[in-house]
Write a protein that holds these residues in place. Sequence first.
Motif, short mmCIF file in Angstrom:
data_model
loop_
_atom_site.label_atom_id
_atom_site.label_comp_id
_atom_site.label_asym_id
_atom_site.label_seq_id
_atom_site.Cartn_x
_atom_site.Cartn_y
_atom_site.Cartn_z
N PHE A 59 33.46 37.08 36.35
CA PHE A 59 32.83 35.80 36.71
C PHE A 59 33.88 34.69 36.82
CE2 PHE A 59 28.69 37.54 35.08
CZ PHE A 59 28.02 37.41 36.27
N GLN A 60 34.87 34.72 35.95
CA GLN A 60 35.86 33.65 35.92
C GLN A 60 36.80 33.69 37.10
OE1 GLN A 60 38.01 33.39 32.23
NE2 GLN A 60 39.34 31.73 32.93
N TYR A 61 37.16 34.90 37.55
CA TYR A 61 38.19 35.02 38.58
C TYR A 61 37.66 35.49 39.94
CZ TYR A 61 41.19 34.64 34.49
OH TYR A 61 41.79 34.20 33.34
N SER A 62 36.38 35.79 40.03
CA SER A 62 35.85 36.29 41.30
C SER A 62 35.86 35.25 42.41
CB SER A 62 34.41 36.82 41.09
OG SER A 62 33.57 35.79 40.62
N ASP A 66 42.92 34.18 46.11
CA ASP A 66 44.26 34.76 46.24
C ASP A 66 44.53 35.72 45.09
OD1 ASP A 66 46.98 34.48 47.73
OD2 ASP A 66 47.49 34.32 45.60
N LEU A 67 45.02 36.91 45.41
CA LEU A 67 45.27 37.94 44.40
C LEU A 67 46.36 37.49 43.42
CD1 LEU A 67 44.93 40.78 43.21
CD2 LEU A 67 46.50 41.62 44.97
N ILE A 68 47.40 36.85 43.92
CA ILE A 68 48.50 36.41 43.07
C ILE A 68 48.00 35.41 42.02
CG2 ILE A 68 50.77 35.32 42.99
CD1 ILE A 68 50.70 38.05 44.33
N ASP A 69 47.11 34.52 42.43
CA ASP A 69 46.55 33.54 41.49
C ASP A 69 45.78 34.24 40.37
OD1 ASP A 69 47.62 31.45 42.91
OD2 ASP A 69 45.79 31.06 44.07
N ILE A 70 45.04 35.30 40.73
CA ILE A 70 44.29 36.04 39.72
C ILE A 70 45.25 36.71 38.74
CG2 ILE A 70 42.63 37.90 39.29
CD1 ILE A 70 41.48 37.43 42.04
N PRO A 78 48.01 44.23 36.57
CA PRO A 78 47.60 43.86 37.94
C PRO A 78 46.43 44.67 38.50
CG PRO A 78 49.71 45.01 37.96
CD PRO A 78 49.40 44.69 36.53
N THR A 79 46.18 45.86 37.95
CA THR A 79 45.08 46.66 38.51
C THR A 79 43.72 45.99 38.28
OG1 THR A 79 45.16 47.97 36.49
CG2 THR A 79 46.16 48.92 38.46
N GLU A 80 43.54 45.37 37.11
CA GLU A 80 42.27 44.68 36.87
C GLU A 80 42.12 43.50 37.83
OE1 GLU A 80 39.67 42.27 33.49
OE2 GLU A 80 41.59 43.17 32.93
N ALA A 81 43.21 42.76 38.03
CA ALA A 81 43.17 41.64 38.96
C ALA A 81 42.85 42.12 40.38
CB ALA A 81 44.52 40.90 38.95
N PHE A 82 43.47 43.25 40.76
CA PHE A 82 43.22 43.79 42.10
C PHE A 82 41.77 44.22 42.27
CE2 PHE A 82 42.92 47.56 44.86
CZ PHE A 82 43.31 46.99 46.07
N LEU A 83 41.21 44.90 41.24
CA LEU A 83 39.81 45.33 41.33
C LEU A 83 38.86 44.15 41.43
CD1 LEU A 83 39.76 48.31 38.79
CD2 LEU A 83 39.47 48.44 41.26
N ILE A 84 39.12 43.11 40.65
CA ILE A 84 38.29 41.91 40.72
C ILE A 84 38.39 41.28 42.10
CG2 ILE A 84 38.00 39.55 39.85
CD1 ILE A 84 38.85 40.55 37.10
N TYR A 85 39.60 41.18 42.61
CA TYR A 85 39.83 40.60 43.93
C TYR A 85 39.13 41.42 45.02
CZ TYR A 85 42.43 39.18 48.12
OH TYR A 85 42.78 38.74 49.38
N LEU A 86 39.27 42.75 44.94
CA LEU A 86 38.68 43.63 45.96
C LEU A 86 37.16 43.62 45.91
CD1 LEU A 86 38.98 45.88 48.11
CD2 LEU A 86 39.07 47.52 46.24
N LEU A 87 36.61 43.81 44.73
CA LEU A 87 35.16 43.92 44.60
C LEU A 87 34.46 42.60 44.90
CD1 LEU A 87 35.07 46.09 41.34
CD2 LEU A 87 34.63 46.85 43.68
N SER A 88 35.02 41.50 44.42
CA SER A 88 34.40 40.20 44.71
C SER A 88 34.53 39.87 46.19
CB SER A 88 35.05 39.10 43.86
OG SER A 88 36.45 38.99 44.14
N GLY A 89 35.66 40.29 46.79
CA GLY A 89 35.85 40.06 48.22
C GLY A 89 34.84 40.83 49.07
#
Length: 216
Positions: A59-62, A66-70, A78-89
């Motif tokens: 919820f906080q990062y969705s 930008d992936l780098i910001d996450i 970075p895998t958690e950040a990538f999954l959040i970025y991908l799934l929310s996108g």
Amino acid sequence: MFFWICILLMVLSFFGYATINKGSNIKNVLYLFVGIMTLISGFRSHIGNDYDTYIMDFFQYSDYGDLIDIIEDLRREPTEAFLIYLLSGLGLEYQMLIFAYSVITFLLIIIILKDRFRSNYYLIFIGVITFALDYSMMWYSYSIIRQMVAELICLYSVKYLSNDESKSRFFFSVLLAMLFHYSAIVFILAYFVPRKMIKMKSFTIVLMITFAIYFF
């Protein structure tokens, strides 16, 4: 408690069927069981110590674009950040983050067991059922999600310790595990275990037994 009772009954039912029927259809039953377990694990609600943490992260990062910001703000692997970025996108909900980790976890379990037991799907089935019946291991996979994935990758990487020609694959596997949890860097020490003193098969078995003892 009801959740665990249901899992126990389902696992015992599949185990009984697999024991009675060891025919050619055991492969299909195995994948059916893994599919059901993945769905149960992926769509569980508030089960596991870290469940709420992952939901809050989503919820906080969705809303970040930008992936780098996450990666910078999340301050974890970075895998958690990538999954959040991908799934929310893709417009998916927070539960899909838990589901994604469940898919990765069970996929790795199948890959490891197939690598050890080849085409003996009955033994592979027993291995998966052992994981499902072990309350401590299941709870661990629900509670320390990223560490579980990292440890499974490290366990698979043992196969590359058999000869020096595969050492680059071993280090790549550890690096991949570190993308899920940085603590996997400790597993690099396994490379310095004298390979002439023990057989790799024995080393793998001892490592798997160590995991089992720890979880029990």
